[in-house]
Enzyme design. Sequence first.
Site, short mmCIF file in Angstrom:
data_model
loop_
_atom_site.label_atom_id
_atom_site.label_comp_id
_atom_site.label_asym_id
_atom_site.label_seq_id
_atom_site.Cartn_x
_atom_site.Cartn_y
_atom_site.Cartn_z
N TYR A 1 -16.85 14.60 -17.03
CA TYR A 1 -17.16 13.23 -17.04
C TYR A 1 -18.40 12.98 -15.97
O TYR A 1 -18.30 13.41 -14.92
CB TYR A 1 -16.08 12.38 -16.67
CG TYR A 1 -16.42 10.84 -16.58
CD1 TYR A 1 -16.71 9.93 -17.44
CD2 TYR A 1 -16.37 10.30 -15.14
CE1 TYR A 1 -16.90 8.48 -17.41
CE2 TYR A 1 -16.71 9.01 -14.94
CZ TYR A 1 -16.76 8.08 -16.23
OH TYR A 1 -17.28 6.83 -15.91
N ASP B 1 -8.19 17.10 -15.71
CA ASP B 1 -8.16 15.60 -16.02
C ASP B 1 -7.88 15.66 -17.59
O ASP B 1 -8.66 16.11 -18.45
CB ASP B 1 -9.85 15.24 -15.89
CG ASP B 1 -10.03 13.85 -16.17
OD1 ASP B 1 -9.59 13.38 -17.11
OD2 ASP B 1 -11.04 13.32 -15.42
N ARG C 1 0.88 -1.08 -0.15
CA ARG C 1 -0.05 -0.16 -0.06
C ARG C 1 0.68 1.33 -0.05
O ARG C 1 0.48 2.25 -0.80
CB ARG C 1 -0.84 -0.09 0.97
CG ARG C 1 -1.62 1.53 1.29
CD ARG C 1 -2.85 1.46 2.21
NE ARG C 1 -2.76 0.48 3.57
CZ ARG C 1 -1.94 0.86 4.57
NH1 ARG C 1 -1.22 2.16 4.48
NH2 ARG C 1 -1.94 0.36 5.61
N LYS D 1 -8.76 4.44 -20.11
CA LYS D 1 -9.16 5.03 -21.47
C LYS D 1 -7.78 4.80 -22.23
O LYS D 1 -7.29 3.70 -22.42
CB LYS D 1 -9.66 6.63 -21.34
CG LYS D 1 -10.67 6.66 -20.34
CD LYS D 1 -12.00 6.13 -20.43
CE LYS D 1 -12.78 6.01 -19.08
NZ LYS D 1 -13.02 7.18 -18.62
C1 LIG Z 1 -13.91 7.36 -17.41
C2 LIG Z 1 -13.28 8.69 -16.84
C3 LIG Z 1 -13.19 9.01 -15.46
C4 LIG Z 1 -13.37 7.75 -14.55
O1 LIG Z 1 -12.22 6.81 -14.75
P1 LIG Z 1 -12.49 5.38 -14.11
O2 LIG Z 1 -11.32 4.68 -14.50
O3 LIG Z 1 -13.75 4.91 -15.05
O4 LIG Z 1 -12.94 5.67 -12.60
C5 LIG Z 1 -12.72 10.16 -15.10
N1 LIG Z 1 -12.54 11.36 -15.99
C6 LIG Z 1 -12.84 10.87 -17.46
C7 LIG Z 1 -12.63 12.22 -18.33
C8 LIG Z 1 -13.15 9.87 -17.89
O5 LIG Z 1 -13.36 9.82 -19.07
#
Ligand SMILES: *Cc1c(COP(=O)(O)O)cnc(C)c1O
Length: 387
Positions: free
Chosen positions: A98, A170, A46, A195
């Site tokens: 998102y 993000d 961890r 992604k």
């Molecule tokens: C999918 C996504 C998230 C969340 O990510 P997870 O891996 O599904 O928890 C956050 N921000 C964006 C822009 C995303 O496309």
Amino acid sequence: MNLATRLVSFPASPGDPFRPTATPVYQTATFALDPHGLDAPFDYTRSGNPTRAVLEAQIAALEGGARGFAFASGLAALAAVLRLLRAGDEIVADRDLYGGTCRLLAMLASGHGLVTRFVDATDLDAVADAVGPRTRLVLVETFSNPLLREVDVAALARLSHARGALLAVDNSAATPLLRRPLALGADLVVHSATKYLGGHGDVTAGLVVAAGAALGERVYAVQNGEGAVLAPFETFLLLRGMKTLAVRLRQQQRTARAVARLLAGHPGVRAVHYPRTPSGAFATQGGAVVSFAAGSEGHARAFVAALRLLSVCVSFGSVHSTVCLPCAMSHASVEERERRARGLGADLVRLSVGLEDRGDVLADVARGLGGLEAEAQVAGCQAGARP
Ligand SMILES: *Cc1c(COP(=O)(O)O)cnc(C)c1O
């Protein structure tokens, strides 16, 4: 070093006497300490793990930050960033976020006293108005999702810093190959590595990069304190996937731009959302997500029903081309009123373009447009038959 080189050429296993070229999976929870000094580079997974350390150094290098951190998902990564705030602090966030991020912000508002003001972050005056003395964080996405709009990160960084707030970006939809927010003044970058970075639809992961060491120390305290870390094997998969990011993205965005052009040339399509150059042309480096307004929810559903190659999936950035109806799927948790304010119509279709042959993808999108047209004719006849 060019980032494409860095993606494949990095210390795979620092200090390892066997000098492996792929990073080993250190599938262990504990590490034996030196019995005399009671110390060791790692003690408990961890708190730190050699496999994860390689990934964390790699994402820090790719984004040009001081330290990187790997989490079990993109939302776990975002939650860790939000943990840097205290009850009573305010967040200013772009409207076009998102759906899961909106839900997380709503949870923290009701349970933890963190208030979020949503604004159109492409409108700097609106952001300046919304940022108040209690604002501690400004949160945006590059490119925004699902409307693929672009914010001015450098201007937002100046504005945030002038008011004593941090700017978090993000960067899931652009990746460090297309946008590097830290170089423009952002303090934190977050990724849903599920992604593009993972890229194969086989791992759920999140990353945070802190621009400076002091901020990195605070993120580390949350990562270790709460423990939503990425497991060693998932880390291995992500490191492996990231190596091909440059070629995947190059191919996928070339096909995506061709898809955007095909959609823009069809009379049944109301609007095409894809990053554009200042002159209004589709950008060559615009990523591989395209969305469009089909005219009505019925048309959108008819488009999807006519497809044969693209599968109906949430998420984006994988080697497989996918389609989603954001209002029914990824953004279903966003309130109806909020959706309307954001311009998210029920007729919105989002495509994530993968690595299939470009001709096959274009043929399938054309098939979808055929379905949309047929639906439009039926709807037109019914409307005409009405007394
Ligand atoms: C999918 C996504 C998230 C969340 O990510 P997870 O891996 O599904 O928890 C956050 N921000 C964006 C822009 C995303 O496309």
